[in-house]
Design a protein around this motif. Sequence first.
Motif, PDB file in Angstrom:
ATOM      1  N   UNK A 177     -38.172  59.096  -2.712  1.00  0.00           N
ATOM      2  CA  UNK A 177     -39.218  60.107  -2.580  1.00  0.00           C
ATOM      3  C   UNK A 177     -39.743  60.263  -1.171  1.00  0.00           C
ATOM      4  N   UNK A 178     -40.686  61.171  -1.028  1.00  0.00           N
ATOM      5  CA  UNK A 178     -41.253  61.495   0.278  1.00  0.00           C
ATOM      6  C   UNK A 178     -42.384  60.558   0.672  1.00  0.00           C
ATOM      7  N   UNK A 179     -43.160  60.109  -0.317  1.00  0.00           N
ATOM      8  CA  UNK A 179     -44.316  59.263  -0.010  1.00  0.00           C
ATOM      9  C   UNK A 179     -44.839  58.588  -1.252  1.00  0.00           C
ATOM     10  N   UNK A 180     -45.844  57.761  -1.052  1.00  0.00           N
ATOM     11  CA  UNK A 180     -46.496  57.054  -2.156  1.00  0.00           C
ATOM     12  C   UNK A 180     -47.998  57.005  -1.901  1.00  0.00           C
ATOM     13  N   UNK A 181     -48.768  57.240  -2.945  1.00  0.00           N
ATOM     14  CA  UNK A 181     -50.219  57.061  -2.875  1.00  0.00           C
ATOM     15  C   UNK A 181     -50.556  55.791  -3.646  1.00  0.00           C
ATOM     16  N   UNK A 182     -51.268  54.879  -2.983  1.00  0.00           N
ATOM     17  CA  UNK A 182     -51.739  53.661  -3.633  1.00  0.00           C
ATOM     18  C   UNK A 182     -53.205  53.851  -4.003  1.00  0.00           C
ATOM     19  N   UNK A 183     -53.547  53.537  -5.234  1.00  0.00           N
ATOM     20  CA  UNK A 183     -54.908  53.687  -5.728  1.00  0.00           C
ATOM     21  C   UNK A 183     -55.550  52.307  -5.860  1.00  0.00           C
TER      22      UNK A 183
ATOM     23  N   UNK B 180     -44.900  60.356 -10.251  1.00  0.00           N
ATOM     24  CA  UNK B 180     -45.052  59.528 -11.448  1.00  0.00           C
ATOM     25  C   UNK B 180     -46.060  58.432 -11.120  1.00  0.00           C
ATOM     26  N   UNK B 181     -46.553  57.774 -12.149  1.00  0.00           N
ATOM     27  CA  UNK B 181     -47.549  56.722 -11.950  1.00  0.00           C
ATOM     28  C   UNK B 181     -46.931  55.381 -12.330  1.00  0.00           C
ATOM     29  N   UNK B 182     -47.011  54.422 -11.404  1.00  0.00           N
ATOM     30  CA  UNK B 182     -46.407  53.112 -11.602  1.00  0.00           C
ATOM     31  C   UNK B 182     -47.470  52.015 -11.504  1.00  0.00           C
ATOM     32  N   UNK B 183     -47.158  50.861 -12.101  1.00  0.00           N
ATOM     33  CA  UNK B 183     -48.106  49.746 -12.111  1.00  0.00           C
ATOM     34  C   UNK B 183     -47.367  48.437 -11.864  1.00  0.00           C
ATOM     35  N   UNK B 184     -47.123  48.132 -10.599  1.00  0.00           N
ATOM     36  CA  UNK B 184     -46.482  46.866 -10.236  1.00  0.00           C
ATOM     37  C   UNK B 184     -47.505  45.835  -9.761  1.00  0.00           C
ATOM     38  N   UNK B 185     -48.767  46.170  -9.883  1.00  0.00           N
ATOM     39  CA  UNK B 185     -49.833  45.209  -9.634  1.00  0.00           C
ATOM     40  C   UNK B 185     -50.024  44.376 -10.913  1.00  0.00           C
ATOM     41  N   UNK B 186     -50.446  43.144 -10.851  1.00  0.00           N
ATOM     42  CA  UNK B 186     -50.980  42.457  -9.677  1.00  0.00           C
ATOM     43  C   UNK B 186     -49.959  41.656  -8.864  1.00  0.00           C
ATOM     44  N   UNK B 187     -48.670  41.662  -9.271  1.00  0.00           N
ATOM     45  CA  UNK B 187     -47.740  40.754  -8.597  1.00  0.00           C
ATOM     46  C   UNK B 187     -47.470  41.136  -7.149  1.00  0.00           C
TER      47      UNK B 187
ATOM     48  N   UNK C 170     -55.822  46.664  -6.173  1.00  0.00           N
ATOM     49  CA  UNK C 170     -54.792  47.667  -6.446  1.00  0.00           C
ATOM     50  C   UNK C 170     -54.754  48.008  -7.931  1.00  0.00           C
ATOM     51  N   UNK C 171     -54.741  49.304  -8.226  1.00  0.00           N
ATOM     52  CA  UNK C 171     -54.766  49.772  -9.613  1.00  0.00           C
ATOM     53  C   UNK C 171     -53.446  50.429 -10.012  1.00  0.00           C
ATOM     54  N   UNK C 172     -52.889  51.272  -9.126  1.00  0.00           N
ATOM     55  CA  UNK C 172     -51.683  52.027  -9.489  1.00  0.00           C
ATOM     56  C   UNK C 172     -50.989  52.530  -8.235  1.00  0.00           C
ATOM     57  N   UNK C 173     -49.724  52.910  -8.420  1.00  0.00           N
ATOM     58  CA  UNK C 173     -48.918  53.431  -7.328  1.00  0.00           C
ATOM     59  C   UNK C 173     -48.295  54.749  -7.774  1.00  0.00           C
ATOM     60  N   UNK C 174     -48.306  55.756  -6.891  1.00  0.00           N
ATOM     61  CA  UNK C 174     -47.801  57.079  -7.242  1.00  0.00           C
ATOM     62  C   UNK C 174     -46.751  57.550  -6.227  1.00  0.00           C
TER      63      UNK C 174
END
Length: 199
Positions: A92-98, A146-153, A170-174
Amino acid sequence: MSNNFMEAIKNRRSYYGISKEQVISDERIQEIVNEAVKHTPSAFNSQSARLVVLLGEQHDKFWNLTEDVLREVVPAEHFAPTAEKMESFRSGYGTVLFFEDAAVIEGLQAQFPIYKDNFPGFSAHSSGMHQLVVWTALELEGFGASLQHYNPIIDQRVASEWNLPESWSLVAQMPFGKPTFEPGEKEFQPLEDRVKVFK
């Protein structure tokens, strides 16, 4: 209510096929995120959301880091599907971390002890709204996400790599990018089982 708003909500989908092709300027992406952070509501006007936008090499670095962490916990013989996912996000082009700022939440808990147990939930509600606003806004500009959740690891590695405050959780990654294929048909449960109206 504007029909355009509901159309945007309907059109927002999870895109797993995305590319690095530029759709809008990086400045426009930052403007979208800034506006989302500024105007999305939060309980007690806490404004506890914190967002990090990763573009270019920083985006790739994030998914490389995530893959490295996952290799430490996923057995090698089962890692192929995970590696495939990482590559799809990295494409992808980028990622937003929430993130949510725990310092803000703890401050509100001290200030309003009667609601102490509710503030973590309020924080989660606010984060969810930020995610929806950013996701829908990116969709309107022609991106798929899309919304991903690789936290908390991955939390410690992310905080260290980008020198983020310890209080940011960290809550989510997009991951987002130009769609390369459309998502499948979406199925809906009967609305009469999900919505009740009383007059």
